[in-house]
Design a protein around this motif. Structure first.
Motif, PDB file in Angstrom:
ATOM      1  N   GLN A 127     -39.653  57.070 -11.002  1.00 52.77           N
ATOM      2  CA  GLN A 127     -38.612  57.459 -10.051  1.00 52.77           C
ATOM      3  C   GLN A 127     -39.226  58.485  -9.104  1.00 52.77           C
ATOM      4  N   VAL A 128     -40.005  57.974  -8.164  1.00 48.78           N
ATOM      5  CA  VAL A 128     -40.845  58.805  -7.317  1.00 48.78           C
ATOM      6  C   VAL A 128     -40.760  58.289  -5.886  1.00 48.78           C
ATOM      7  N   ALA A 129     -40.975  59.178  -4.932  1.00 44.62           N
ATOM      8  CA  ALA A 129     -40.888  58.782  -3.524  1.00 44.62           C
ATOM      9  C   ALA A 129     -41.762  59.713  -2.688  1.00 44.62           C
ATOM     10  N   PRO A 130     -42.115  59.284  -1.474  1.00 46.93           N
ATOM     11  CA  PRO A 130     -42.782  60.221  -0.568  1.00 46.93           C
ATOM     12  C   PRO A 130     -41.850  61.396  -0.275  1.00 46.93           C
ATOM     13  N   VAL A 131     -42.424  62.569  -0.068  1.00 46.58           N
ATOM     14  CA  VAL A 131     -41.591  63.765   0.152  1.00 46.58           C
ATOM     15  C   VAL A 131     -40.749  63.644   1.420  1.00 46.58           C
ATOM     16  N   THR A 132     -41.137  62.729   2.281  1.00 43.84           N
ATOM     17  CA  THR A 132     -40.397  62.495   3.524  1.00 43.84           C
ATOM     18  C   THR A 132     -39.169  61.623   3.309  1.00 43.84           C
ATOM     19  N   ALA A 133     -38.995  61.091   2.094  1.00 38.39           N
ATOM     20  CA  ALA A 133     -37.934  60.112   1.845  1.00 38.39           C
ATOM     21  C   ALA A 133     -36.620  60.789   1.456  1.00 38.39           C
ATOM     22  N   HIS A 134     -35.594  59.964   1.360  1.00 40.50           N
ATOM     23  CA  HIS A 134     -34.294  60.409   0.868  1.00 40.50           C
ATOM     24  C   HIS A 134     -34.122  59.932  -0.570  1.00 40.50           C
ATOM     25  N   VAL A 135     -33.244  60.571  -1.311  1.00 39.23           N
ATOM     26  CA  VAL A 135     -32.947  60.128  -2.680  1.00 39.23           C
ATOM     27  C   VAL A 135     -32.370  58.719  -2.585  1.00 39.23           C
ATOM     28  N   PRO A 136     -32.970  57.764  -3.311  1.00 39.64           N
ATOM     29  CA  PRO A 136     -32.515  56.381  -3.175  1.00 39.64           C
ATOM     30  C   PRO A 136     -31.152  56.127  -3.819  1.00 39.64           C
ATOM     31  N   GLN A 137     -30.543  55.017  -3.428  1.00 38.02           N
ATOM     32  CA  GLN A 137     -29.331  54.561  -4.102  1.00 38.02           C
ATOM     33  C   GLN A 137     -29.734  54.118  -5.509  1.00 38.02           C
ATOM     34  N   PRO A 138     -28.955  54.456  -6.526  1.00 36.29           N
ATOM     35  CA  PRO A 138     -29.327  54.024  -7.882  1.00 36.29           C
ATOM     36  C   PRO A 138     -29.302  52.499  -7.993  1.00 36.29           C
ATOM     37  N   SER A 139     -30.325  51.958  -8.657  1.00 38.00           N
ATOM     38  CA  SER A 139     -30.391  50.497  -8.776  1.00 38.00           C
ATOM     39  C   SER A 139     -29.873  50.031 -10.131  1.00 38.00           C
ATOM     40  N   GLY A 140     -29.366  50.944 -10.928  1.00 38.44           N
ATOM     41  CA  GLY A 140     -28.822  50.562 -12.231  1.00 38.44           C
ATOM     42  C   GLY A 140     -28.401  51.800 -12.994  1.00 38.44           C
ATOM     43  N   PRO A 141     -27.883  51.608 -14.209  1.00 41.44           N
ATOM     44  CA  PRO A 141     -27.402  52.753 -14.993  1.00 41.44           C
ATOM     45  C   PRO A 141     -28.486  53.792 -15.314  1.00 41.44           C
ATOM     46  N   ALA A 142     -29.750  53.337 -15.459  1.00 42.06           N
ATOM     47  CA  ALA A 142     -30.809  54.309 -15.777  1.00 42.06           C
ATOM     48  C   ALA A 142     -31.023  55.245 -14.588  1.00 42.06           C
ATOM     49  N   ASP A 143     -30.998  54.696 -13.374  1.00 42.42           N
ATOM     50  CA  ASP A 143     -31.128  55.521 -12.171  1.00 42.42           C
ATOM     51  C   ASP A 143     -29.950  56.493 -12.068  1.00 42.42           C
ATOM     52  N   GLN A 144     -28.757  55.985 -12.345  1.00 44.63           N
ATOM     53  CA  GLN A 144     -27.564  56.838 -12.234  1.00 44.63           C
ATOM     54  C   GLN A 144     -27.630  57.982 -13.243  1.00 44.63           C
ATOM     55  N   ALA A 145     -28.028  57.665 -14.480  1.00 45.04           N
ATOM     56  CA  ALA A 145     -28.150  58.709 -15.503  1.00 45.04           C
ATOM     57  C   ALA A 145     -29.186  59.745 -15.066  1.00 45.04           C
TER      58      ALA A 145
ATOM     59  N   GLN B 253     -27.925  63.768  -5.032  1.00 47.74           N
ATOM     60  CA  GLN B 253     -27.042  62.722  -4.528  1.00 47.74           C
ATOM     61  C   GLN B 253     -27.849  61.669  -3.783  1.00 47.74           C
ATOM     62  N   PRO B 254     -27.499  60.387  -3.956  1.00 46.33           N
ATOM     63  CA  PRO B 254     -28.185  59.355  -3.179  1.00 46.33           C
ATOM     64  C   PRO B 254     -28.046  59.650  -1.683  1.00 46.33           C
ATOM     65  N   GLY B 255     -29.135  59.462  -0.939  1.00 44.74           N
ATOM     66  CA  GLY B 255     -29.084  59.627   0.512  1.00 44.74           C
ATOM     67  C   GLY B 255     -29.461  61.017   0.994  1.00 44.74           C
ATOM     68  N   GLN B 256     -29.496  61.996   0.088  1.00 47.62           N
ATOM     69  CA  GLN B 256     -29.877  63.331   0.564  1.00 47.62           C
ATOM     70  C   GLN B 256     -31.392  63.412   0.701  1.00 47.62           C
ATOM     71  N   PRO B 257     -31.886  64.129   1.724  1.00 54.73           N
ATOM     72  CA  PRO B 257     -33.336  64.233   1.868  1.00 54.73           C
ATOM     73  C   PRO B 257     -33.932  65.004   0.697  1.00 54.73           C
ATOM     74  N   LEU B 258     -35.101  64.549   0.213  1.00 52.16           N
ATOM     75  CA  LEU B 258     -35.758  65.268  -0.884  1.00 52.16           C
ATOM     76  C   LEU B 258     -36.231  66.632  -0.401  1.00 52.16           C
ATOM     77  N   ALA B 259     -36.834  66.653   0.779  1.00 47.89           N
ATOM     78  CA  ALA B 259     -37.296  67.927   1.339  1.00 47.89           C
ATOM     79  C   ALA B 259     -36.095  68.819   1.592  1.00 47.89           C
ATOM     80  N   GLY B 260     -36.248  70.093   1.285  1.00 49.64           N
ATOM     81  CA  GLY B 260     -35.152  71.031   1.484  1.00 49.64           C
ATOM     82  C   GLY B 260     -34.350  71.292   0.222  1.00 49.64           C
ATOM     83  N   THR B 261     -34.587  70.502  -0.836  1.00 54.37           N
ATOM     84  CA  THR B 261     -33.883  70.737  -2.105  1.00 54.37           C
ATOM     85  C   THR B 261     -34.353  72.071  -2.694  1.00 54.37           C
ATOM     86  N   PRO B 262     -33.436  73.012  -2.923  1.00 54.74           N
ATOM     87  CA  PRO B 262     -33.853  74.330  -3.430  1.00 54.74           C
ATOM     88  C   PRO B 262     -34.494  74.249  -4.822  1.00 54.74           C
TER      89      PRO B 262
END
Lengths: 458, 208
Positions: free
Chosen positions: A296-314, A322-331
């Motif tokens: 569950q990894v992404a480029p730092v320029t990406a946004h939190v992805p939409q969960p693709s199943g219950p494991a992602d949601q958990a 939250q899905p859609g929020q930018p990863l950068a800037g997370t305190p």
């Protein structure tokens, strides 16, 4: 028939062919640590056996030791007894111990290459899944459980089924600000945490060739997070230059003979792999995990992805994103630079280079835990510790520390950590702690910014 | 080691993917730990509430599954650390067999070392067993027959599975691997003598 590097590492170690792809494999080196070392040595005796080859076994306490400045083996009370037992069993059996404060002490997978305990073309095991780290020098190195460890200590061999082979090729040139940690996290993101299960993975390609030896150790370290028990890089002049003159390396004519043999340790042209994967290294951006599995990894320029199943949601529920929020800037509340993944001198230099006289954000607790006593001393000799201390980091003693948290150290519940370690599992850094895996430079930048940030623009 | 032949009982569902060995047992519980008595820590972060009471939502806390010998699991079950304590803890809890689409490699090996059987079945098959069990949990029994290499679902459907033949025999006969290897001691010593001549560089640096 053209052979893979894996074939050339495996075949010479076959003591007996057991049929159906099974072999009794000779194990050239064994590493023990404080979590299970004493117990394993005791079990060999309880089963009525002697240690087969004490000269091939090396021990160091790393897991259950405090990393607090001035620590002893009793600073973390829970570790005092297993370490005392390890010292006693080591004395009785005559194996080498690298104890706290001695040159050579450190995280097992940092000290083994550092002392040239592991050499190209050797087999090495340890009761620790990150033993694959040692494949960075061109060895067949893998983690095993306690029962298999007892088998090795009693017989110096292991029954193993030949794994399938995978070549993961990184083409092109790695962009500035992007490291071996980002390469392997991007690979895990693409292949998944089970993508390498059952495979021995050879890392190849121009981008791997260009990596310094310590970065190759980082690359191989996360093989197990891709499901692969073992990963390795063909040895070359970079490897030989790194190993030469180290404590257990061959010398004189022995060294020359070794290098001649090691030059043959590469996959032949036309060698066939069970799986081939190619990744363009020039397209990799600094990576950061957003969940509770390294996949569950992404480029730092990406946004939190939409969960693709219950494991992602958990995972999102646990990590508090939250899905859609930018990863950068997370305190961020905590930063940990250390572990068998990223605690070597080059990692500390990478992190220190980001500081440029700036200070850790006031709300962030930031730790640097060198991987070994030697790393610590070398870093201090070049003044890195002063740079970290002046920036507001804690400069601590070598050990596994906040990677495994069996030492009285942990990230508090609900706190968010950027960590250079290898596992963002639920509770790994402490009950309720939220972990984001990243490179040392990314971790240092997060400490200064007080938030996840793209190190390239920092 | 105990021999494994056939196991029958309600199959407990834990179908989440990537259940790692840290979830199965936190490393803190394993500092210097032995093989016995670890069941109380199995899945402790999920099985218990903060006050130590049982979490009723966790499947292994639900009545039909409390004594389940079989666990239905998701992809990559037992990934992560090499800790054999994960297997010891689950065994102490009464489990003897895991059915999942895939397993972490080291965990998979550790199971066989402890008389436990990990069975790989397609995700759809695992799901179907879970559904048949959920339809009447208190009397839905699943059987795993290692001799015949079949899983028999609560509805009586037989699903064949493949398993490495060497591991299968070892489990059926409860073999002691160290004793087996010790019979090859002469071969090992002669391999070492040959290797010291062929690859002196692999040995010379380690002399005391």
């Amino acid at each position: 028939m053209p052979q893979t590097l894996f074939d050339k590492l495996w075949a010479p170690h076959v003591v007996a062919d057991l049929g159906d792809d099974w072999a009794l494999l000779h194990i050239d080196r064994v590493l023990l640590h404080d979590m299970s070392g004493a117990r394993a040595l005791t079990e060999v005796g309880e089963r009525g056996y002697d240690l087969a080859r004490p000269d091939l076994v090396f021990a160091t306490p790393d897991h259950a030791v405090s990393s607090a400045p001035g620590r002893t083996s009793a600073t973390f009370a829970g570790g005092a007894s297993p370490i005392a037992k390890l010292r006693q069993r080591v004395k009785e059996t005559g194996i080498r111990l690298f104890d706290l404060g001695q040159p050579g002490h450190g995280i097992v997978h940092v000290m083994a290459p550092e002392l040239a305990i592991v050499l190209p073309g050797t087999t090495l095991v340890c009761g620790d899944s990150h033993t694959c780290t040692n494949g960075g020098v061109g060895a067949l190195a893998f983690g095993i459980g306690a029962s298999e460890l007892t088998h090795v200590l009693a017989t110096q061999t292991l029954m193993q089924r030949k794994p399938r082979t995978m070549r993961l090729t990184f083409t092109g040139t790695l962009p500035a600000g992007v490291t071996a940690k980002d390469m392997i996290l991007a690979g895990i993101g693409q292949l998944g945490t089970a993508g390498g299960t059952g495979f021995a993975v050879e890392y190849a390609g121009d981008a791997v060739r260009a990596l310094p030896l310590e970065a190759r150790l980082t690359l191989c370290n996360l093989s197990i997070e891709m499901g692969a028990k073992m990963g390795f890089v063909a040895p070359d002049d970079t490897t030989f230059a790194y190993l030469k003159g180290r404590r257990f390396a061959p010398t004189g004519a022995g060294w020359d003979a070794a290098v001649a043999a090691w030059r043959e340790l590469r996959s032949d042209d036309g060698a066939v792999f069970d799986r081939e994967v190619t990744i363009d290294a020039s397209q990799i951006a600094p990576q950061i995990t957003w969940g509770t599995s390294p996949e569950q990894v992404a480029p730092v320029t990406a946004h939190v992805p939409q969960p693709s199943g219950p494991a992602d949601q958990a995972a999102l529920d646990y990590i508090g994103l939250q899905p859609g929020q930018p990863l950068a800037g997370t305190p961020v509340d905590w930063v940990f630079i250390g572990s068998c993944t990223n605690s070597r001198l080059s990692d500390l230099r990478d992190a220190a280079a980001v500081l440029k006289g700036r200070r850790v954000a006031p709300h962030v607790t930031a730790w640097v835990v060198p991987g070994s006593e030697t790393v610590k001393r070398e870093a201090e000799a070049e003044g890195l510790h002063t740079q970290f201390l002046e920036a507001g980091f804690q400069w601590r003693e070598p050990g596994c520390a906040l990677c495994v948290c069996v030492n009285g150290e942990s990230v508090p519940a609900g706190k968010r950590s950027v960590s250079t370690s290898n596992r963002n599992f639920v509770g790994r850094q402490g009950t309720g702690a939220r972990t984001h895996l990243a490179s040392p430079a990314m971790a240092a930048a997060a400490a200064l910014a007080g938030a996840i940030v793209d190190v390239r623009s920092f | 080691m105990d021999a494994f032949t056939t196991i029958t009982g309600p199959a407990a569902p834990l179908l989440r993917a990537n259940v790692d060995t840290d979830m199965i047992i936190p490393a803190q519980r394993l500092i210097g730990a032995g093989r016995d008595g670890l069941g109380r820590y199995a899945f402790e972060r999920f099985r218990f509430n903060a006050d130590g009471s049982d979490n009723p939502d966790f499947p292994l806390n639900q009545a039909p599954y409390r004594a389940s010998p079989i666990l239905l699991a998701g992809e990559n079950f037992g990934c992560g650390s090499s800790r054999e304590g994960a297997v010891w803890a689950l065994r102490d809890l009464g489990l003897r067999c895991f059915i999942a689409p895939s397993f972490g490699d080291i965990f998979y090996n550790n199971c066989f070392q402890n008389g436990m059987l990990p069975v790989r079945l397609a995700a759809a098959d695992v799901q179907r067993i879970a559904e048949q069990t959920a339809a009447s949990p208190s009397n839905a029994y699943t059987s795993v027959d290692l001799e015949r290499q079949v899983v028999i679902t609560p509805n009586g459907e037989e699903i064949p599975f493949s398993v490495d033949q060497r591991k299968r025999s070892a489990l059926l006969e409860g073999l002691d691997e160290i004793a087996l290897t010790m019979k090859r001691r002469a071969e090992i010593l002669s391999w070492q003598a040959r290797d010291q001549a062929a690859r002196p560089w692999a040995w010379e640096g380690l002399r005391f």
